[in-house]
Design a protein around this motif. Structure first.
Motif, PDB file in Angstrom:
ATOM      1  N   CYS A 148       0.865  -1.188   0.000  1.00  0.00           N
ATOM      2  CA  CYS A 148       0.000   0.000   0.000  1.00  0.00           C
ATOM      3  C   CYS A 148       0.898   1.234   0.000  1.00  0.00           C
ATOM      4  CB  CYS A 148      -0.907  -0.008   1.228  1.00  0.00           C
ATOM      5  SG  CYS A 148      -2.004   1.410   1.334  1.00  0.00           S
ATOM      6  N   ARG A 215     -11.456  -1.936  -2.299  1.00  0.00           N
ATOM      7  CA  ARG A 215     -10.050  -1.682  -1.983  1.00  0.00           C
ATOM      8  C   ARG A 215      -9.918  -1.905  -0.485  1.00  0.00           C
ATOM      9  NH1 ARG A 215      -6.331   3.837  -1.592  1.00  0.00           N
ATOM     10  NH2 ARG A 215      -4.332   2.709  -1.436  1.00  0.00           N
ATOM     11  N   GLU A 223      -2.329  -4.080   0.649  1.00  0.00           N
ATOM     12  CA  GLU A 223      -3.705  -3.866   0.226  1.00  0.00           C
ATOM     13  C   GLU A 223      -4.089  -4.893  -0.823  1.00  0.00           C
ATOM     14  OE1 GLU A 223      -4.633  -0.755  -2.867  1.00  0.00           O
ATOM     15  OE2 GLU A 223      -2.830   0.144  -1.988  1.00  0.00           O
ATOM     16  N   ASN A 225      -7.164  -5.608  -4.005  1.00  0.00           N
ATOM     17  CA  ASN A 225      -8.307  -5.164  -4.806  1.00  0.00           C
ATOM     18  C   ASN A 225      -9.184  -6.396  -5.045  1.00  0.00           C
ATOM     19  OD1 ASN A 225      -9.961  -3.567  -6.428  1.00  0.00           O
ATOM     20  ND2 ASN A 225      -8.800  -4.066  -8.273  1.00  0.00           N
TER      21      ASN A 225
END
Length: 396
Positions: A148, A215, A223, A225
Motif C-alpha cells: 500500500c 479496496r 492492500e 483489490n
C-alpha cells in the motif's frame, strides 16, 4: 409378552385359514425424506435450547437457517401434514415469519448461500479436500496483496481503532452477513485488521447475487483489490474472523435517535404470572431482566411454553430503548449487578425435565430503574446491589 410371528408361524396360521396382514414398508420420495430430516434437526435444536429457533442477526447462523426452514414447513400444507405426526413439541403452531427475502422459494443450499455460507457439493460428486473454483479464487484474492503506497494515510486509522478497542469504545463480534461489508468499516481476517477503504459499483452476478470490487487495506501495510464476496468467504471460513463494531457514540438510552445513531435494542423488565409458590409469594419483587433487538411483544410470544419465562405468561413492566451499545455486554453487566439477588428456582419444562432459569431476580422495580439511570450517566461501575437493603450502594 408380545411374541413376533416368524415365517413358520405365518405358514401355520395360513394352514388354519387365518389371514396374516403384512405391513407394507412406507416408501418416501427423496424430497419427503429431506423435509423429515430437516424437521428432525429443528426438533433436536428446540430440545437442546428449550425453544424453537428464532430469527435475528444476533442469532447463530444455523439457528437462523432452522428458523427459516421451520417457517417454510409451517406454510406448506404438504410439509405440515408430512411432519405433523412427529411434532411432539408443538413446533408447527408458531407464527414466526422468515426474514430473508423470498425464503420460501429457496432450498437449503440457497438459504445457506444467502446467509453467507458456501455449500459443498452433494456426496456423490464431492471431491474431498479439493477446493471449489470460487474458494480458490477467494483465497487467492486474500493472499495476493500489494504494498500500500499511501499506507501512512491509513496507519493513524488502525492506531485509533486499536485504542478504541482497548478502551471499550469499539468491540468485535462474529461476522455474519455480506451486508456488513461497507466502505469505512473494519474487520479482522487471517489475524489482521482490514479496512474497507473503497467500494465500487454494485453489480449482479450470474446467480443473481450482488457483488462489488473493494479496496481493502491491511494493518501490515498491504492492500488487495478484491471482490466483496471474496472477503465474505474469507471471513466466514476464518473461525477467528470478526467485524469491528462502530465506536459507541450518542445517547445510550433515548426515545429519539440522532443522525448517525444505530438502534441496538431494548432492555425489558418482566413480571411473571406463574403460580409457582416462590413466585406467587414475591410477585412484586420477582423480575426478569433481558435485552432484545426485536419487539418485546414478539420476544415474549409463547412465554408459557418456554422455560426461560418460567413456563408462564408474563407482564411487561418496563422497557428502555438503547443505541450504539453491545447488547450482550449490557445484559451481562445488568445481570452481574443484580447477581446477589438472582432467583434460585427450578421448574419443569414441557418434557418434564428440570430447568434452572438464570435471568430472574428478587429486585424491586424502582431499583432496576435506578440501575438503568446509572448506566446512562456512566456511574454504575461505582455501585453494587445490596439485597439486605434492597438498594444500590457505593462500592467499598
Amino acid at each position: 409378552m408380545v411374541k413376533e410371528f416368524t415365517q413358520e408361524d405365518d405358514a401355520l396360521l395360513a394352514e388354519l385359514g387365518v389371514e396374516v396382514e403384512t405391513k407394507k414398508a412406507v416408501t418416501r420420495t427423496p424430497r419427503e425424506e429431506r423435509i423429515i430430516a430437516g424437521f428432525e434437526e429443528i426438533q433436536r435444536f428446540a430440545e437442546e435450547h428449550g425453544s424453537a429457533p428464532q430469527h435475528g442477526e444476533e442469532r447463530d447462523i444455523f439457528e437462523r437457517l432452522y428458523a427459516v426452514r421451520l417457517d417454510r414447513i409451517r406454510e406448506l400444507q404438504e410439509s405440515r401434514e408430512l411432519v405433523a405426526p412427529l411434532d411432539e413439541m408443538g413446533l408447527l403452531t408458531g407464527a414466526a415469519k422468515a426474514t430473508l427475502a423470498d425464503a420460501e422459494e429457496l432450498d437449503d443450499d440457497a438459504l445457506l448461500a444467502e446467509l453467507g455460507i458456501d455449500v459443498e457439493a452433494p456426496p456423490i460428486t464431492e471431491l474431498r479436500h479439493v477446493r471449489s473454483t470460487a474458494e480458490k479464487k477467494a483465497a487467492e484474492e486474500i493472499a495476493h496483496r500489494d504494498k500500500c503506497e499511501d499506507f501512512e494515510t491509513f496507519k493513524p486509522l488502525f492506531e485509533q481503532v486499536q485504542k478504541e478497542l482497548d478502551s471499550g469504545l469499539r468491540d468485535t463480534r462474529p461476522f455474519e452477513m455480506k451486508a456488513e461489508i461497507e466502505k469505512g468499516r473494519f474487520f479482522i481476517v487471517s489475524g489482521q485488521k482490514a479496512y474497507v477503504a473503497d467500494k465500487g459499483e454494485t453489480t449482479i452476478t450470474d446467480q443473481g447475487r450482488t457483488d462489488a470490487r473493494l479496496r481493502v487495506i491491511f494493518d501490515n501495510g498491504t492492500e488487495s483489490n478484491m471482490l466483496m464476496r471474496s472477503l465474505q468467504r474469507a471471513l466466514n471460513k476464518d473461525e477467528a474472523g470478526r467485524r469491528i463494531t462502530e465506536p459507541t457514540a450518542g445517547p445510550l438510552f433515548s426515545d429519539q435517535t440522532i443522525d448517525g445513531d444505530e438502534a441496538s435494542g431494548t432492555i425489558y423488565v418482566l413480571r411473571s404470572k406463574a403460580d409457582h409458590p416462590l413466585v406467587a409469594e414475591n410477585r412484586e419483587l420477582v423480575h426478569k431482566i433481558g435485552v432484545t433487538n426485536m419487539s418485546v411483544e414478539k420476544r415474549i410470544a409463547g412465554a408459557h411454553l418456554q422455560p426461560t419465562f418460567l413456563m408462564a405468561n408474563v407482564e411487561i413492566v418496563g422497557t428502555y430503548e438503547l443505541y450504539n451499545i453491545n447488547r450482550t455486554k449490557l445484559e451481562n453487566l445488568i445481570h452481574r449487578i443484580f447477581e446477589p439477588a438472582r432467583l434460585e428456582i427450578e421448574i419443569m419444562d414441557r418434557f418434564g425435565r428440570p430447568v434452572v432459569p438464570r435471568e430472574w431476580f428478587l429486585v424491586p422495580l424502582f431499583v432496576i430503574k435506578e440501575a438503568v439511570e446509572r448506566i446512562k450517566d456512566g456511574t454504575i461501575a461505582s455501585y453494587v446491589y445490596d439485597p439486605d437493603k434492597a438498594a444500590l450502594v457505593r462500592r467499598g
